[in-house]
Structures are given as C-alpha cells and as structure tokens.
Design an enzyme around this catalytic site. Structure first.
Site, mmCIF file in Angstrom:
data_model
loop_
_atom_site.group_PDB
_atom_site.id
_atom_site.type_symbol
_atom_site.label_atom_id
_atom_site.label_comp_id
_atom_site.label_asym_id
_atom_site.label_seq_id
_atom_site.Cartn_x
_atom_site.Cartn_y
_atom_site.Cartn_z
ATOM 1 N N GLY A 54 0.807 -1.216 0.000
ATOM 2 C CA GLY A 54 0.000 0.000 0.000
ATOM 3 C C GLY A 54 0.839 1.263 0.000
ATOM 4 N N GLU A 75 9.999 3.934 6.122
ATOM 5 C CA GLU A 75 10.069 2.464 6.170
ATOM 6 C C GLU A 75 11.449 2.041 6.676
ATOM 7 O OE1 GLU A 75 9.817 -1.251 6.366
ATOM 8 O OE2 GLU A 75 7.987 -0.269 5.645
ATOM 9 N N GLN A 83 4.493 -11.052 -0.331
ATOM 10 C CA GLN A 83 4.145 -12.099 0.616
ATOM 11 C C GLN A 83 3.135 -13.132 0.111
ATOM 12 O OE1 GLN A 83 3.411 -10.509 4.594
ATOM 13 N NE2 GLN A 83 4.864 -8.850 4.205
ATOM 14 N N VAL A 118 8.212 4.481 12.549
ATOM 15 C CA VAL A 118 7.344 5.521 13.097
ATOM 16 C C VAL A 118 7.213 5.281 14.596
ATOM 17 C CG1 VAL A 118 5.073 6.603 13.020
ATOM 18 C CG2 VAL A 118 6.072 5.655 10.922
ATOM 19 N N CYS A 201 -4.668 -12.037 4.480
ATOM 20 C CA CYS A 201 -4.928 -13.174 3.595
ATOM 21 C C CYS A 201 -5.535 -14.341 4.371
ATOM 22 C CB CYS A 201 -3.672 -13.633 2.875
ATOM 23 S SG CYS A 201 -4.079 -14.743 1.512
ATOM 24 N N LYS A 344 -7.987 -8.612 4.284
ATOM 25 C CA LYS A 344 -6.737 -7.876 4.169
ATOM 26 C C LYS A 344 -5.819 -8.604 3.180
ATOM 27 C CE LYS A 344 -7.287 -6.300 8.957
ATOM 28 N NZ LYS A 344 -7.575 -4.877 8.693
ATOM 29 N N THR A 345 -5.864 -8.183 1.914
ATOM 30 C CA THR A 345 -5.088 -8.836 0.868
ATOM 31 C C THR A 345 -4.435 -7.792 -0.037
ATOM 32 O OG1 THR A 345 -6.873 -8.903 -0.771
ATOM 33 C CG2 THR A 345 -6.785 -10.728 0.804
ATOM 34 N N ALA A 347 -4.759 -7.807 -3.186
ATOM 35 C CA ALA A 347 -5.783 -7.460 -4.177
ATOM 36 C C ALA A 347 -6.666 -6.331 -3.663
ATOM 37 C CB ALA A 347 -6.633 -8.686 -4.499
ATOM 38 N N CYS A 379 -9.071 -13.578 -3.148
ATOM 39 C CA CYS A 379 -8.284 -14.594 -2.454
ATOM 40 C C CYS A 379 -8.147 -15.807 -3.373
ATOM 41 C CB CYS A 379 -8.975 -14.989 -1.147
ATOM 42 S SG CYS A 379 -8.006 -16.169 -0.177
#
EC number: 1.8.5.8
Length: 450
Positions: A54, A75, A83, A118, A201, A344-345, A347, A379
C-alpha cells in the site's frame, strides 16, 4: 496549473505556505486539521507511512500528483517482500529468494526514503516522530503500516520455531521451515491453525493445508497422515459460494475441520499443540503433531493502537468508501492497518489504491470525493499444486467475479495466474501505481451479460 515545485521552490517556503493556508481556511467538511504545528525539521506535501504494498503504491501515485520531491516514505526494512507467494514457498513450489527485492529498488525514484520506524503520530500537529528522533510534518498523511504478527501471544512461541516439525508461512524467517516440516513428515497429525484475530490473507491458513495434502498424496504418505484444520472461526470461508466448494474438497480429501478452536500454546519439545474451545471458555485440548503450521494472532502495529488515528480496536479509523480518516480530513489509510470491513489482501490494496488516489485528488482540489470503494478483495484459494479457486467478493460478502465463468471451480488457469501472472503484475504494475484492480476487466468480460 503550474506544478507545485515551480510554485513553492524550497521546503521552508512550502512549510510556511502550508501553515498559512491552514490558518486562513474557512470551516467546512474538507478543511484540514488546524492544530498547532510542529517546528518541523522537514516537511512534505504527502508523507507515506509504511513501505509495503500500500505504501509503495501510493508513493508512486502521489509522485505523479505532486512531484517526487514533495513525497516521502517512512520504512525501516531494507527488503520488500511479495508475501502472497509465501504460500507456494512453504509448499516447495517457489523459492523464497523470488519473493524479495531491496526496498531501494521499489521506492519510486526521487521520492525521499526515510529509513526509520514511526515512533509517534501527532495528527493534531500534522507531524510524526521517528525512532531516530526525526520530526516530519506533512500536509497530507497516508498511513499504510500493515499488520503486526503476534507470535508471542501463543505460549511457547516464537522460541518453539527452533525445533523441527513446525513452520509458519506468515514470516520470512519461518516459511522455509514449513517446507522442511512437510518434507520430513512420516506419519501422524498434520495440524493447521487459524487464530482468533483478524489476519492478512485469511485464505492462506487453509491453502497450505490443501497443498500439504497434495504433497502427501504425491509422495505416498497420505494414508499415514491425519490432516486437521483447527480454526477459531465458525465457517471455512466467509463467502457461501466458495465455502460450499471448499466443503466438497474437504470431504473428498478426508480432511478434519474443527471450528471454534484457538491455538494458545505450543510445546515444541514434545510436539504438542494446545487449543482452547471458544464455545466453552476454559476447556482445552492437547493434540500431538508430526507437522504444525501456525498462523499467528495479528493486530494493528503498536504505534497505531495508542494514536489518535485509531478506532477502539486500534485500527486506522477511515471512511469505508473514500478511505479518508473520519476525524482528520488530511489523513488517509490503506491496506491491512485500516478498519475497512473487508479481507486484508494485496488485491484489496490494489482496488483501494485507485480509489484513494482519486479521493486525495479531489481533497487537494477542495472537492468532495465521488469515487467509492466497494470492498473488493480477492483470495486465490490454492487447492493443489496446479489448481486454484479464485474467490473475489465485496463488502457484503457477495461474489464480485472478474471472469465470465464459475470461479468457484478449481482451475489450472487460475493457478498459473496466482503463481506467475500476479507476481509480475505486482512488481511491474501495482508498485508503480498503475494497477487499481480488475474492475475494468470485469466490465469488459461481462459486457452484454446480465
């Protein structure tokens, strides 16, 4: 309109201009939060927190909106991983090395990479603090901090991974241990778990189970294997169409599924797993294993849980259609760290990125966002080494399929898409900000269809 860089040539001028605008804006739904501002060491038009799918995707999109010099991404990790492929790594079908690249190679060129974690979010002052003491202010903030793996919430972990027979496809450090446990299997219980928390996932915990079953068949060990899926959920999958298809596979392959069972302890030295019965608090069961695949409990990152951006459960509190924060209009969220009521994927991130790009564009023009995220997620349910059921659905857990055929059927074409096409799409399109999900393909394929 002239590019921002031409209008505001220096960071100090940019900072001053930003604060002046904040102070002179009239009230209204699109007004930026106008709390006192940090005496910042650095300032960016758009600050992105997190360098996962993201974060990198939105940094690429924002670079095109405001110019690379006006975007920064925070980051700490030196490597970026794709993943979704770890399901196949854990089953020996892909190499772990194929899943990772240096973070420097995926951060959009010209975008500032702040190599830090962060440490604090201060949306009332439009700034954040990093763990190396840096203070960064922003005009717009995109939170893409992902999800936290909490192996330590299971007694005996993560130290139990030092023993054989146990692995987890959710961590770069333990995914190859899954493949080793699969190869070393002789006879007994092969146990696969699903925790009592949201996870990324949600199909992955059972994908490795189907692949393991296929591997046992291929190597002549199936008759000696008792395959057990212990899930904290009350159903095998949240969308009925795909759940029905999976139930048939489970019955055909003689797999045992126990619902409302939550892994609470691993005794790796004895090869024992302890489960609690969620329907009967206090009741536990100890099961010995020859192979154990652990899906860890997960939660929002600690820095989010205590921040003003979080909802009661610790997730970034965003509008489910626009991805704009419910309290701070110049803050946005994407992906696993948000409270969006969808799976939460990667895609989902792709579909969200296109909507969020348009949302931020409208906010920058002081207009109300019009494009709405429908909760699309996907999925690819890997059911063997050459078959996939491609589940696609929306917020209402209704199928939202791309292709003009029944996607609840196992297909070789969908496996090839999962194994080869999706990684290519990820590295070459999504991370560069050019892939917003398959909605346009769906319209194309379904032209003229009811």
């Amino acid at each position: 309109m002239a590019p921002l860089a031409a209008v505001v040539p220096s960071p100090h001028t940019r900072l001053l201009a930003c604060f002046l605008r904040l102070g002179t804006q009239q009230g209204g739904p699109l007004q930026l939060h106008t709390g006192a501002s940090c005496a910042a060491k650095s300032h960016y038009e758009v600050l992105v927190l997190g360098g996962g799918s993201g974060g990198v995707t939105m940094a690429a999109r924002m670079k095109r909106r405001v110019g690379a010099e006006n975007v920064a991404i925070v980051e700490s990790s030196e490597r970026h991983f794709y993943q979704p492929i770890w399901t196949l790594v854990g089953a020996g079908a892909k190499q772990l090395s194929s899943s990772g690249r240096p973070t420097a190679s995926v951060v959009p060129s010209g975008v500032e990479w702040v190599k830090a974690r962060v440490a604090e979010l201060n949306p009332d002052k439009n700034c954040i603090h990093t763990d190396n003491g840096k203070e960064i202010s922003y005009k717009y903030l995109i939170v893409a901090l992902g999800i936290q793996l909490d192996y330590e919430k299971i007694k005996g972990l993560p130290e139990g991974f030092a023993y054989p027979k146990i692995g987890s496809n959710y961590s770069v450090r333990t995914v190859e241990k899954t493949w080793k446990a699969l190869q070393d299997f002789k006879e007994g219980n092969a146990i696969f778990t699903f925790p009592n928390t949201p996870v990324k996932c949600a199909g992955a915990p059972q994908k490795i189970m189907y692949l393991s079953e296929a591997y046992f068949r291929k190597t002549g060990k199936r008759s000696k294997a008792n395959i057990i899926f212990n899930t904290s959920l009350g159903t095998i999958f949240g969308v009925k169409k795909y759940a029905d298809a999976l139930q048939k596979i489970i019955q055909e392959r003689n797999i045992t599924v126990n619902y409302k069972q939550n892994l609470i302890e691993v005794r790796a030295d004895k090869q024992e797993a302890v489960f609690e019965n969620l329907d009967k608090p206090g009741e536990t069961q100890v099961i010995s294993y020859e192979m154990l695949h652990v899906t860890p409990p997960m939660s929002p990152p600690d820095v989010l849980k205590t921040s003003p951006l979080a909802d009661a459960a610790g997730w970034v509190d965003v509008d489910k259609e626009t991805l704009q924060h419910k309290k701070y209009p110049n803050v946005f969220g994407i992906g696993d760290c948000t409270n969006l009521p969808t799976s939460k994927t990667a895609a989902a991130v792709a579909a969200q990125s296109g909507i969020l790009d348009r949302t931020i564009s409208m906010i920058m023009k002081h207009r109300t966002p019009t494009r709405k995220y429908d909760g699309y997620t996907s999925c690819p349910l890997v059911t063997s080494y050459n078959r996939v059921i491609l589940a696609e659905f929306d917020y209402n857990a209704q199928p939202l399929e791309t292709f003009p055929f029944d996607q609840s059927k196992e297909r070789l074409s969908m496996y090839l898409m999962k194994a080869d096409m999706m990684p290519f799409l990820y590295w070459n399109m999504l991370l560069r900000g050019y892939w917003g999900g398959p909605a346009f393909l769906r319209k194309l394929f379904h032209l003229g269809m009811s």
